[in-house]
Design a protein around this motif. Sequence first.
Motif, short mmCIF file in Angstrom:
data_model
loop_
_atom_site.label_atom_id
_atom_site.label_comp_id
_atom_site.label_asym_id
_atom_site.label_seq_id
_atom_site.Cartn_x
_atom_site.Cartn_y
_atom_site.Cartn_z
N HIS A 172 2.24 20.55 -27.32
CA HIS A 172 0.83 20.18 -27.36
C HIS A 172 0.22 20.45 -28.74
CE1 HIS A 172 0.28 24.51 -26.57
NE2 HIS A 172 -0.93 24.35 -27.09
N GLN A 173 0.98 21.09 -29.61
CA GLN A 173 0.52 21.33 -30.97
C GLN A 173 1.20 20.42 -31.99
OE1 GLN A 173 1.16 25.49 -31.78
NE2 GLN A 173 -0.39 26.18 -30.31
N VAL A 174 2.50 20.20 -31.86
CA VAL A 174 3.24 19.44 -32.86
C VAL A 174 4.24 18.49 -32.19
CG1 VAL A 174 4.65 19.53 -34.96
CG2 VAL A 174 3.10 21.43 -34.43
N GLY A 175 4.18 17.22 -32.59
CA GLY A 175 5.14 16.22 -32.15
C GLY A 175 5.45 15.27 -33.28
N VAL A 176 5.75 14.03 -32.94
CA VAL A 176 6.16 13.06 -33.96
C VAL A 176 5.41 11.74 -33.80
CG1 VAL A 176 8.45 14.08 -34.21
CG2 VAL A 176 8.11 12.20 -32.58
N ALA A 177 5.38 11.01 -34.90
CA ALA A 177 4.92 9.62 -34.90
C ALA A 177 6.15 8.73 -34.99
CB ALA A 177 3.99 9.36 -36.09
N ALA A 191 18.28 7.53 -29.72
CA ALA A 191 18.58 8.81 -29.08
C ALA A 191 17.53 9.86 -29.42
CB ALA A 191 19.97 9.30 -29.51
N GLN A 192 17.00 9.80 -30.63
CA GLN A 192 15.97 10.75 -31.03
C GLN A 192 14.64 10.45 -30.35
OE1 GLN A 192 16.77 13.51 -32.70
NE2 GLN A 192 18.86 12.70 -32.61
N ILE A 193 14.36 9.18 -30.09
CA ILE A 193 13.18 8.83 -29.31
C ILE A 193 13.29 9.41 -27.90
CG2 ILE A 193 11.96 6.91 -28.22
CD1 ILE A 193 12.54 5.28 -30.76
N ALA A 194 14.47 9.30 -27.31
CA ALA A 194 14.69 9.89 -25.99
C ALA A 194 14.49 11.40 -26.04
CB ALA A 194 16.08 9.54 -25.48
N ARG A 195 15.00 12.02 -27.08
CA ARG A 195 14.83 13.47 -27.27
C ARG A 195 13.34 13.83 -27.38
NH1 ARG A 195 16.72 16.28 -32.97
NH2 ARG A 195 15.58 18.28 -32.76
N ALA A 196 12.61 13.05 -28.16
CA ALA A 196 11.18 13.30 -28.32
C ALA A 196 10.45 13.12 -27.00
CB ALA A 196 10.60 12.37 -29.38
N GLY A 197 10.80 12.08 -26.27
CA GLY A 197 10.15 11.83 -24.99
C GLY A 197 10.41 12.93 -23.98
N GLY A 199 10.81 15.94 -24.54
CA GLY A 199 10.02 17.11 -24.88
C GLY A 199 8.53 16.87 -24.92
N GLY A 200 8.09 15.66 -24.55
CA GLY A 200 6.67 15.34 -24.58
C GLY A 200 6.11 15.32 -25.99
N ARG A 201 6.91 14.84 -26.95
CA ARG A 201 6.51 14.93 -28.35
C ARG A 201 6.26 13.58 -29.03
NH1 ARG A 201 7.10 20.25 -30.20
NH2 ARG A 201 8.33 21.54 -28.78
N ILE A 202 6.24 12.48 -28.30
CA ILE A 202 5.86 11.20 -28.91
C ILE A 202 4.34 11.14 -28.89
CG2 ILE A 202 6.06 8.70 -28.89
CD1 ILE A 202 8.67 9.00 -27.34
N GLY A 243 9.32 7.52 -21.78
CA GLY A 243 8.15 7.98 -21.04
C GLY A 243 6.82 7.79 -21.73
N TYR A 244 6.82 7.13 -22.88
CA TYR A 244 5.56 6.95 -23.60
C TYR A 244 4.76 5.80 -22.98
CZ TYR A 244 2.23 6.19 -27.39
OH TYR A 244 1.08 6.06 -28.14
N THR A 245 3.50 6.07 -22.67
CA THR A 245 2.63 5.05 -22.07
C THR A 245 1.32 4.91 -22.83
OG1 THR A 245 1.70 6.69 -20.54
CG2 THR A 245 3.59 5.41 -19.77
N GLY A 246 1.25 5.50 -24.04
CA GLY A 246 0.01 5.53 -24.79
C GLY A 246 -0.24 4.29 -25.63
N PRO A 247 -1.21 4.38 -26.53
CA PRO A 247 -1.57 3.24 -27.38
C PRO A 247 -0.42 2.82 -28.29
CG PRO A 247 -3.28 4.94 -27.43
CD PRO A 247 -2.09 5.54 -26.74
#
Length: 278
Positions: A172-177, A191-197, A199-202, A243-247
């Motif tokens: 909730h403090q640091v993720g990725v674009a 694979a890194q997008i899956a990793r980010a997802g 961890g809730g970091r996208i 799991g990303y559903t945002g803008p």
Amino acid sequence: MTSMDLSRFSINQMTVKQLSLPELAAVCGELGVRQVGLWREPVQEYGLAATAKLIRGAGLTVTTLCRGGFFTAIDPEARAAALADNRRAIEEAAALGTNTLVLVSGGLPPGSKDLRAARERIADALAELAPYAGENGVRLAIEPLHPVYASDRCVVSTLAQALDLAERFPAHQVGVAVDTYHIWWDDRAPAQIARAGAGGRIHTFQLADWTTPLPEGVLNGRGQIGDGAIDMREWRGHVEAAGYTGPIEVEVFNEELWARDGREVLAETVERFHSAFL
């Protein structure tokens, strides 16, 4: 225009930087665009409080604020100044009602060739800033930039490198674009997008196309959606599978687009976005 599903579409201010903030708000209203990504410089020029009032009055949501970062200086005074500027950026994001501040981490400082040390200085800066961001309800989104920018703009070139930094801190403090322009070439990126997802970091997903030849200076070479080599549907599939559903924010730096009428460019961008995902 109004028949298109634009519920996830966001226009980054830089794509139509020829429009003033009031013009941008007005054209978004005309075209049914409800989300915008803003940049600090034009916001500061117009005034932070005035911008927040304008955006709220237009019924717009700010998806991201660009940009913080530039953490790699060695000089203590320069590092202190960067940290102070990033604290201001966090406060500006909170005032604008966005929960995402995009970070461009910085290139090699003058005289240095040590990429690893530069990345550790980014981690040191994040250790100071991440708690402050969390206190203000703002997430820091580390944006990896294409390796062509590693020397002068961003020593973080891959999603793996960005996540190695981000995962030292709470999600909730640091993720990725995730920006198609910067990662499309990397066969490890899915694979890194899956990793980010996982961890809730996208924290944001941005689009721009890759067109060649690149212009002199490279920076303003991002292509309009559909003009280049990137399969936008494929990359949207990767982030949604994670799991990303945002803008989905369109951020294009392009001199030819900036020389055109801003309303025309925004209308074209809406149409290209729609066509890319039909």
